[in-house]
Design a protein around this motif. Structure first.
Motif, mmCIF file in Angstrom:
data_model
loop_
_atom_site.group_PDB
_atom_site.id
_atom_site.type_symbol
_atom_site.label_atom_id
_atom_site.label_comp_id
_atom_site.label_asym_id
_atom_site.label_seq_id
_atom_site.Cartn_x
_atom_site.Cartn_y
_atom_site.Cartn_z
ATOM 1 N N ASP A 354 0.826 -1.234 0.000
ATOM 2 C CA ASP A 354 0.000 0.000 0.000
ATOM 3 C C ASP A 354 0.847 1.265 0.000
ATOM 4 O OD1 ASP A 354 -2.267 -1.691 0.264
ATOM 5 O OD2 ASP A 354 -1.983 -1.738 2.441
ATOM 6 N N ALA A 355 2.050 1.173 -0.539
ATOM 7 C CA ALA A 355 2.970 2.318 -0.496
ATOM 8 C C ALA A 355 3.191 2.910 -1.889
ATOM 9 C CB ALA A 355 4.291 1.890 0.134
ATOM 10 N N GLU A 356 2.159 2.859 -2.756
ATOM 11 C CA GLU A 356 2.326 3.386 -4.116
ATOM 12 C C GLU A 356 2.605 4.897 -4.118
ATOM 13 O OE1 GLU A 356 -0.404 1.356 -3.390
ATOM 14 O OE2 GLU A 356 -1.709 2.968 -2.722
ATOM 15 N N GLU A 357 2.248 5.591 -3.028
ATOM 16 C CA GLU A 357 2.559 7.028 -2.928
ATOM 17 C C GLU A 357 4.062 7.297 -3.099
ATOM 18 O OE1 GLU A 357 -0.139 9.109 -3.483
ATOM 19 O OE2 GLU A 357 1.014 10.399 -2.163
ATOM 20 N N LEU A 358 4.881 6.307 -2.761
ATOM 21 C CA LEU A 358 6.329 6.523 -2.856
ATOM 22 C C LEU A 358 6.786 6.768 -4.297
ATOM 23 C CD1 LEU A 358 6.321 5.527 0.083
ATOM 24 C CD2 LEU A 358 8.596 4.640 -0.406
ATOM 25 N N ARG A 359 5.949 6.367 -5.237
ATOM 26 C CA ARG A 359 6.329 6.550 -6.644
ATOM 27 C C ARG A 359 6.237 8.010 -7.074
ATOM 28 N NH1 ARG A 359 7.738 1.892 -8.560
ATOM 29 N NH2 ARG A 359 6.709 -0.026 -7.897
ATOM 30 N N VAL A 360 5.543 8.841 -6.288
ATOM 31 C CA VAL A 360 5.418 10.265 -6.665
ATOM 32 C C VAL A 360 6.049 11.184 -5.621
ATOM 33 C CG1 VAL A 360 3.449 9.993 -8.215
ATOM 34 C CG2 VAL A 360 3.021 10.315 -5.771
ATOM 35 N N LYS A 361 7.047 10.666 -4.914
ATOM 36 C CA LYS A 361 7.818 11.526 -4.007
ATOM 37 C C LYS A 361 8.930 12.212 -4.821
ATOM 38 C CE LYS A 361 5.490 10.765 -0.261
ATOM 39 N NZ LYS A 361 4.690 11.850 0.317
ATOM 40 N N GLU A 362 9.961 12.717 -4.162
ATOM 41 C CA GLU A 362 11.022 13.452 -4.859
ATOM 42 C C GLU A 362 11.592 12.631 -6.010
ATOM 43 O OE1 GLU A 362 10.172 13.602 -1.793
ATOM 44 O OE2 GLU A 362 10.966 15.339 -0.723
ATOM 45 N N THR A 363 11.652 11.297 -5.808
ATOM 46 C CA THR A 363 11.888 10.345 -6.904
ATOM 47 C C THR A 363 10.870 9.217 -6.718
ATOM 48 O OG1 THR A 363 13.400 9.036 -5.544
ATOM 49 C CG2 THR A 363 14.403 10.731 -6.958
ATOM 50 N N ASP A 364 10.866 8.257 -7.637
ATOM 51 C CA ASP A 364 10.088 7.034 -7.425
ATOM 52 C C ASP A 364 10.900 6.200 -6.420
ATOM 53 O OD1 ASP A 364 9.135 4.445 -7.452
ATOM 54 O OD2 ASP A 364 8.719 4.428 -9.604
ATOM 55 N N ARG A 365 10.586 6.368 -5.149
ATOM 56 C CA ARG A 365 11.459 5.792 -4.110
ATOM 57 C C ARG A 365 11.435 4.265 -4.082
ATOM 58 N NH1 ARG A 365 10.428 10.449 0.531
ATOM 59 N NH2 ARG A 365 12.040 11.827 -0.272
ATOM 60 N N LEU A 366 10.376 3.634 -4.580
ATOM 61 C CA LEU A 366 10.378 2.168 -4.622
ATOM 62 C C LEU A 366 11.397 1.714 -5.668
ATOM 63 C CD1 LEU A 366 6.533 1.417 -4.421
ATOM 64 C CD2 LEU A 366 8.217 1.274 -2.566
ATOM 65 N N ALA A 367 11.341 2.331 -6.848
ATOM 66 C CA ALA A 367 12.258 1.932 -7.922
ATOM 67 C C ALA A 367 13.697 2.279 -7.550
ATOM 68 C CB ALA A 367 11.861 2.632 -9.224
ATOM 69 N N VAL A 368 13.900 3.469 -6.997
ATOM 70 C CA VAL A 368 15.268 3.919 -6.715
ATOM 71 C C VAL A 368 15.888 3.058 -5.618
ATOM 72 C CG1 VAL A 368 16.666 5.853 -5.896
ATOM 73 C CG2 VAL A 368 14.837 6.273 -7.524
#
Ligand code: S3P
Length: 454
Positions: A354-368
């Motif tokens: 449920d952390a898809e919001e991380l994809r629209v932070k300063e970077t896509d933090r899940l991918a990075v």
């Protein structure tokens, strides 16, 4: 050990680990002021009547962006320097002047989103908001669309989703608004707009996000009620002016999180982080550390200017895997990159959902984070809304990159601390967005083998 290098060249991290002399981390550290509270103190102080004194304001790039925008609209703010109180001369609810130039929000999503709410109701005035390359890619319609239901006129690329954004100030009207995401930035923008709207505004969140705006607006004199299940419903009645006051900003738990995890995963480590804000809408990280069976103590719990505060001590020990998702995510949304590092050092499989919001932070933090920890040999899988991390695999030194994200930079520094050889971190200067003294604090905690650092 972290070695300061000229900006542009990579930072060497953990270079002594391979030589058999691993640096532990010991001592006491005070993290800088809370970023969310710092932005709000500047913004609410600017539109209050009289002077607001801010103690402990975070002197980092993001709050400096907010201050620069406010100064460009005629607000007098004393110089922002570490250790000095900041004085804001409020111009009142309708005193902001039309700026002569574009307002530059830098890297700060909080600045841009809260400015949208602050400025949309300034009748007859025109504003343009812009930011850096990362901010120009972040979604703004999540604020603009609900503001439009209050009568706001905001224009920009992709249906006003991306900056640069132009705002034509209009008289707004109150509304009942259900927000699609649990975001304190969206909620706070709507509350700022509601202050000068005609009629009351009710914001209903899907899950409760951090409540610093509600606490501080009340303290400034706004007429605001919080209700519904778990405080998800906030109703603001316009008509009261805000009065300047003294705001004491506690240390940022999102910055403290790097030291709490670093102490938990580094053999021989013990760190006490003093003066940490412990607002329950922000302490999800402590609950996860408890789930991991981290040795953690909260000392000297106290209340400082309407926010709970304490000192947090963590020492190294064996760690269990964790599972997180649901309503917990907004309460630790900025701590997920460092929790991914913790998961690499825990026994078993950790799951972040449920952390898809991380994809629209300063970077896509899940991918990075998946890319960077993967380069260190971590066993992890990125999913659409999170990560699955198999702990216990040794991390290796590697050539790393913050990809311009401050929280990624600091998370990778902590991972490099436990790697079996040296790492090189590119774009380490990103840390200054929220924690300008991070590299100095890391060196100091590494250098002190016995006890509290001076
Ligand atoms: C913030 C809210 C959070 C957080 C950000 C600061 C704030 O963002 O990630 O670092 O000060 O309101 P969202 O509200 O978009 O979740």
């Amino acid at each position: 050990m972290a070695v300061a290098t000229p900006s542009g060249s990579p930072l060497t991290l953990g270079s002594n680990a391979g030589a058999g002399r691993r640096h532990s981390l010991r001592g006491t550290v005070r993290v800088p002021g809370d970023k969310s509270i710092s932005h709000r103190a500047l913004l609410f102080g600017a539109i209050a009547e009289g002077e607001t004194r801010i103690e402990g304001l975070l002197p980092a790039e993001d709050p400096l962006s907010t201050a620069a925008c406010l100064r460009a609209m005629g607000v007098r703010i004393s110089p922002i320097q570490a250790g000095a109180a900041v004085l804001v001369q409020g111009v009142g609810l309708d005193g902001l002047q039309e700026p002569e130039d574009v307002l530059d929000c830098g890297n700060s999503g909080t600045t841009m989103r809260l400015m949208l709410g602050l400025l949309a109701g300034r009748c007859g005035r025109h504003f343009v908001l812009n930011g850096d390359a990362s901010l120009r890619r972040r979604p703004m319609a999540r604020v603009g669309q609900p503001l439009a239901t209050m009568g706001a006129q905001i224009h920009g690329r992709a249906g006003a989703n991306f900056a640069p954004l132009a705002i034509e100030g209009h008289q707004l009207h109150g509304a009942v608004i259900g927000t699609p995401v649990a975001s304190a930035q969206v909620k706070s923008a709507l509350l700022l707009a509601a202050l000068t709207a005609s009629g009351s505004t009710t914001v209903i969140e899907p899950a409760r996000s951090r409540d610093h705006s509600e606490r501080m607006l009340r303290a400034f004199g706004a007429n605001l009620e919080v209700g519904g299940d778990m405080g998800r419903l906030i109703c603001l009645h316009p008509g009261s002016s805000l009065r300047g006051l003294t705001v004491v900003v506690p240390g940022d738990i999102s910055s403290a999180a790097f030291w709490l995890v670093a102490a938990a995963i580094t053999p021989g480590a013990e760190i006490t982080v003093e003066n940490v804000g412990l607002n329950p809408t922000r302490t999800g990280i402590l609950e996860v550390l408890e789930q991991m069976e981290v040795q953690l103590e909260v000392l000297n719990p106290r209340d400082v200017a309407g926010e709970p505060v304490g000192d947090v001590r963590v020492s190294h020990g064996p760690l269990k895997a964790f599972e997180i998702g649901g309503d917990l995510i907004p309460r630790l949304v900025d701590e997920i990159p460092i929790l991914a590092v913790a998961a690499c050092c825990a026994e078993g499989v950790s799951r972040i959902r449920d952390a898809e919001e991380l994809r629209v932070k300063e970077t896509d933090r899940l991918a990075v984070m998946a890319r960077q920890l993967g380069a260190m040999g971590a066993d992890l899988e990125e999913t659409a809304d999170g990560m699955v991390i198999q702990g216990g695999r040794p991390l290796h030194g590697a050539e790393l990159d913050s990809e311009t994200d401050h929280r990624v930079a600091m998370s990778l520094a902590v991972a490099a601390q436990v790697a079996d050889s040296a790492s090189w971190l590119h774009r380490s200067e990103a840390a200054a967005v929220s924690y300008p003294g991070f590299w100095e604090d890391l060196a100091r905690l590494q250098a002190d083998p016995t006890g509290p650092a001076g």
